[in-house]
Design a protein around this motif. Structure first.
Motif, PDB file in Angstrom:
ATOM      1  N   SER A   1       1.589   6.198   8.185  1.00 21.96           N
ATOM      2  CA  SER A   1       1.076   5.020   7.493  1.00 21.96           C
ATOM      3  C   SER A   1       2.099   4.539   6.483  1.00 21.96           C
ATOM      4  N   THR A   2       1.985   3.288   6.087  1.00 21.67           N
ATOM      5  CA  THR A   2       2.842   2.737   5.050  1.00 21.67           C
ATOM      6  C   THR A   2       2.404   3.288   3.702  1.00 21.67           C
ATOM      7  N   TRP A   3       3.222   3.005   2.690  1.00 22.56           N
ATOM      8  CA  TRP A   3       2.875   3.495   1.358  1.00 22.56           C
ATOM      9  C   TRP A   3       1.588   2.853   0.848  1.00 22.56           C
ATOM     10  N   GLN A   4       1.227   1.670   1.415  1.00 22.10           N
ATOM     11  CA  GLN A   4      -0.043   1.046   1.017  1.00 22.10           C
ATOM     12  C   GLN A   4      -1.227   1.632   1.773  1.00 22.10           C
TER      13      GLN A   4
ATOM     14  N   ASP B   1      -2.315   0.417  -3.579  1.00 27.08           N
ATOM     15  CA  ASP B   1      -2.070  -0.905  -2.999  1.00 27.08           C
ATOM     16  C   ASP B   1      -1.521  -1.806  -4.100  1.00 27.08           C
ATOM     17  N   ILE B   2      -0.192  -1.802  -4.255  1.00 24.46           N
ATOM     18  CA  ILE B   2       0.441  -2.573  -5.319  1.00 24.46           C
ATOM     19  C   ILE B   2       0.640  -4.015  -4.844  1.00 24.46           C
TER      20      ILE B   2
ATOM     21  N   GLY C   1      -4.310  -2.754  -6.474  1.00 18.44           N
ATOM     22  CA  GLY C   1      -5.508  -2.984  -5.689  1.00 18.44           C
ATOM     23  C   GLY C   1      -6.152  -1.679  -5.271  1.00 18.44           C
ATOM     24  N   LYS C   2      -7.154  -1.776  -4.414  1.00 18.45           N
ATOM     25  CA  LYS C   2      -7.862  -0.595  -3.961  1.00 18.45           C
ATOM     26  C   LYS C   2      -7.088   0.100  -2.850  1.00 18.45           C
ATOM     27  N   GLY C   3      -7.112   1.418  -2.835  1.00 22.39           N
ATOM     28  CA  GLY C   3      -6.460   2.206  -1.805  1.00 22.39           C
ATOM     29  C   GLY C   3      -7.339   3.376  -1.429  1.00 22.39           C
ATOM     30  N   PHE C   4      -6.735   4.420  -0.931  1.00 24.72           N
ATOM     31  CA  PHE C   4      -7.504   5.601  -0.576  1.00 24.72           C
ATOM     32  C   PHE C   4      -6.608   6.817  -0.633  1.00 24.72           C
ATOM     33  N   LYS C   5      -7.180   7.974  -0.539  1.00 19.94           N
ATOM     34  CA  LYS C   5      -6.396   9.201  -0.511  1.00 19.94           C
ATOM     35  C   LYS C   5      -6.979  10.120   0.548  1.00 19.94           C
ATOM     36  N   VAL C   6      -6.113  10.998   1.038  1.00 21.97           N
ATOM     37  CA  VAL C   6      -6.515  11.964   2.047  1.00 21.97           C
ATOM     38  C   VAL C   6      -6.171  13.346   1.536  1.00 21.97           C
ATOM     39  N   VAL C   7      -7.097  14.276   1.645  1.00 22.44           N
ATOM     40  CA  VAL C   7      -6.862  15.646   1.204  1.00 22.44           C
ATOM     41  C   VAL C   7      -7.160  16.586   2.359  1.00 22.44           C
TER      42      VAL C   7
END
Length: 800
Positions: A557-560, A699-700, A707-713
């Motif tokens: 995925s991209t950095w966004q 999400d810059i 902006g809104k983004g997400f994270k994965v753990v």
């Protein structure tokens, strides 16, 4: 898995897009046959330091220099064999030279001051004509008139119309005879602007016929490189990096040192910032040594294995059943099971094989070379010396020790390895360490540099031998490494003959204080903006040759946070590569490593292959945070980490499944994809024993707003225990290469401070030339020469 080597066992092999070469076999040894190391006199040639004042490139008053790449000759200290050549045979090389000077191996040393910009114009003065490295006359045939260049690889002249031309060169069908040898010089560790970095696609051809190169790579911009030198004092190095033939151009001689000095480390003895005299050994007591390995022919020419009967050929081609020419009837047949003796799994090798030249997965030479001299000696005084060491080998990890030769022994070329001398490691790749580390053994990855202090005072009148216990096989983390029974002397590198005691004022205690002052003044890297999980695999290409590869652990995925899909092209659909990119990837595929400009990232390097890989990132210096073991599912096979088709995964770790790979020419090879536990549910955040384990997607917006983004753990059972490595590993300094050990996750942390197109790769040169290298684009939305952008084809884009 990679087999252990059965060197000097003749093999036979094949070739698909290869030139089929079958000259009549000749049994007699002649001047173009392989040289036997036991004919050499060890520790006879005197080696000069690469920091000798007479071995420097000079800049003009504007800090500019013009350096030419040209053919030359070199004396490596070889003994005469059977009347072949001069009393000291001469080796033909490609080398670097100032205008009007002779080319040398290694290239002369650059020495610059921190933040003082310098400019180098690199000029390709190799005339169009045959490549300098050719085969040998061996037990299978006489290949001495044939180039060792494997044109089946993804290399500079396989790009055809993607390159730019001038003059008489035909870009659609470039050759050495029409376009010359493609070269491009990379300043390894230089943190250079991308147009001056020396990336593989920036290559250019001969400038003998006209000033403008006859051929220029798809990303070529200029041959005038500007180096800002915004580095802490360190030893970096420059070497050729042309696409697909880096291993060959470096082997032919294209490498040299580049030193940066600053107020902490001026290259002169004196008082440090802590207020006490440090008196680091300087001048003639600071010695730069580039360690390499080679094969030679009896006439002194280089021998690079590429044909049947050459060292390593049976292991990587014959005994693996590789078929380089599957569509043609092999014109040459041999049945000789002795060629595969002592090699596991080679009882049923094919009897009919066709020949190369072919790339081999690794290279281990039988002659150790230091600054271009085989097994040399250096005369030193009984005092402290500062040794600046470079591992310039293709594939050989060095495990360096120093031991005392027994003065009463008949042979002063050997010593008791148990009688080792301790020494202090004070720095490495990117500068001085946080503190000195005393060791008896130092592991050196290929491409790495280490800065050590060795005291010869107690050994006046004696001989100290620099040893290597790394063995002659791919390094997997075990020392001593397995020696090759045919390599009698590769456990020795060079000798130091110690003269009279000469007092010096080196102060280790003061140095440690100085190192503490330097460390305290450094600005620490902040929290990471992104955690990137990259992976190392061992696949095979379309011919069945081993092909180590890079890739990703998770869907790319991209950095966004936008998913990067496989290209929406028929060849990918036919290979069942559809949707998010994940697993093994080759060079030309969409870019998956796209750090934001000025961002800090932690990379988790997951090594699923059976061997260690020295991983190098252009542009950056990094901290080594530590390592963890990979936890595989309990019912995975120990060797390939896959589970049987008849079984269900236990769900308590990761495992691999087969996946196709698309080669540069559209052919299909074999690779892998990582399957994570509970792939559809990554679980809640857990503490897995490392500093950072989250993937943060911010999400810059264009105006800097967030902006809104997400994270994965990932669930914690995908990670094993966390640990740091002790001796022989010394990593308490900024590095630009790190050893990624098998079945481990290696964590590094760095900041990406420049925009543009860079690469990351394994620094085993034979690996990077065979696709273990990927483009890394910092900032923006990059597009490659094939028109694919960061996110894959627009037709096949998907959102997270």
């Amino acid at each position: 898995m990679i087999l252990h080597w059965s060197f000097f066992k003749t093999g036979l092999v094949l070739a698909g897009t290869f030139i089929l070469l079958f000259p009549g076999a000749r049994a007699q040894v002649d001047c173009s046959a392989q040289r036997v190391p036991k004919k050499e006199d060890l520790f006879q040639a005197t080696v000069p330091s690469a920091l000798d004042p007479t071995f420097r490139f000079n800049f003009d008053s504007g800090n500019k220099a013009t350096i030419e790449i040209r053919e030359g000759t070199h004396k490596a200290g070889l003994s005469q064999v059977d009347g072949c050549g001069e009393p000291e045979p001469v080796t033909k090389i490609y080398g670097y030279a100032a205008e009007g000077e002779n080319a040398t191996w290694p290239g002369k040393t650059f020495e610059v001051t921190k933040t003082v910009p310098h400019q180098v114009t690199w000029v390709n003065k190799i005339a169009p004509g045959p490549y300098i490295l050719t085969g040998a006359n061996n037990s299978v045939g006489d290949f001495s008139n044939y180039s060792v260049v494997d044109e089946s690889l993804h290399w500079a002249y396989s790009l055809g119309g993607n390159s730019k031309c001038s003059g008489s060169c035909d870009c659609s069908n470039p050759t050495f005879e029409t376009c010359g040898v493609p070269i491009v010089t990379h300043l390894h560790g230089g943190q250079t602007d991308f147009k001056n970095d020396g990336n593989p696609e920036f290559f250019f051809g001969s400038q003998v016929i006209k000033k403008l190169p006859l051929i220029r790579g798809p990303e070529y911009n200029t041959n005038i490189y500007r180096y800002a030198n915004n580095l802490d004092a360190t030893s970096i190095w420059y070497h050729d990096h042309s696409l697909g033939i880096t291993r060959l151009n470096v082997y032919a001689g294209l490498a040299g040192f580049y030193f940066v000095r600053d107020t902490h480390d001026t290259g002169k003895e004196g008082t440090g910032l802590a207020g006490e005299p440090v008196n680091l050994p300087a001048g003639e007591y600071e010695v730069a040594l580039a360690i390499q390995d080679r094969f030679f022919k009896n006439n002194g020419e280089f021998l690079y294995p590429a044909f049947p009967g050459d060292p390593g050929y049976a292991d990587f081609i014959t005994c693996r059943g590789v078929n380089l020419n599957p569509d043609q009837t092999p014109p040459f047949t041999v049945a000789d099971e002795k060629q595969c003796a002592n090699v596991p799994g080679c009882n049923d090798f094919p009897e009919s094989l066709t020949c190369g030249p072919t790339a081999l997965t690794e290279f281990f030479g039988d002659h150790m070379v230091v600054n271009g001299k085989i097994w040399p000696k250096m005369e030193v005084y009984g005092r402290h010396y500062r040794l600046r060491l470079l591992n310039g080998c293709d594939s050989r990890f060095l495990a360096v020790q120093f031991c005392i030769a027994d003065p009463s022994a008949a042979d002063l070329n050997v010593c008791d390895s148990s009688d080792r001398i301790s020494f202090n490691v004070i720095g490495g790749d990117q500068g001085l360490a946080s503190e000195a580390t005393q060791v008896e053994t130092l592991l050196m990855e290929t491409g790495s540099r280490y800065d050590i202090i060795l005291n010869f005072e107690m050994y006046a009148g004696g001989r100290i031998i620099m040893m290597n216990i790394g063995g002659d096989v791919p390094f997997g983390g075990v020392l001593p490494g397995e020696p090759n029974p045919n390599f009698e002397f590769t456990n020795r590198i060079m000798a130091f003959d110690v003269g009279d005691v000469q007092g010096d004022n080196f102060n280790l205690t003061a140095l440690d204080k100085e190192l503490g002052v330097i460390e305290a003044a450094r600005t620490p890297l902040g929290d990471p903006d992104y955690i990137r999980k990259v992976a190392l695999f061992e696949g095979t290409d379309e011919f069945g040759r081993l092909q180590p590869l890079l890739g990703t652990v998770m869907p790319a995925s991209t950095w966004q946070g936008r998913i990067i899909n496989w290209p929406n092209e028929q060849v990918y659909r036919d290979a069942n590569l559809i949707g998010p990119m994940q697993g093994t990837m080759t060079w030309h595929e969409p870019i998956t490593e796209n750090p934001q400009l000025n961002s800090v990232e932690v990379w988790e390097i997951w090594n699923f292959s059976p061997d260690a890989h020295p991983i190098h990132l252009h542009l950056v210096k990094f901290e080594v945070l530590g390592r963890q073991n990979i936890t595989y599912v309990s019912n995975a096979d120990d060797e390939n980490h896959m589970i049987r088709d008849t079984e269900e995964p236990e769900g308590d770790g990761v495992y691999l499944v087969p996946q196709n790979t698309i080669q540069h020419n559209g052919a299909v090879g074999k690779g892998f994809k990582v399957v994570l536990p509970a792939d559809e549910d990554y679980g809640e955040e857990t503490n897995v024993g490392v500093e950072y384990v989250e993937n943060h997607f911010k999400d810059i917006q264009h105006n800097g707003a967030v902006g809104k983004g997400f994270k994965v753990v990932l669930k914690n059972y995908t990670y094993g225990n966390s640990f740091n490595l002790d001796e022989p590993y010394v990593e308490n300094h900024f590095k630009d290469i790190v050893t990624a050990l098998p079945d481990q996750i290696t964590l590094i942390k760095m900041e990406f401070t420049k925009f543009g197109r860079y690469v990351w790769h394994c620094h085993i040169l034979s690996h990077e030339d065979h696709e273990m290298m990927r483009v890394m684009f910092v900032g923006g939305n990059p597009s490659g020469t094939n028109g694919r952008n960061l996110r894959g084809n627009a037709e096949n884009e998907g959102e997270a």
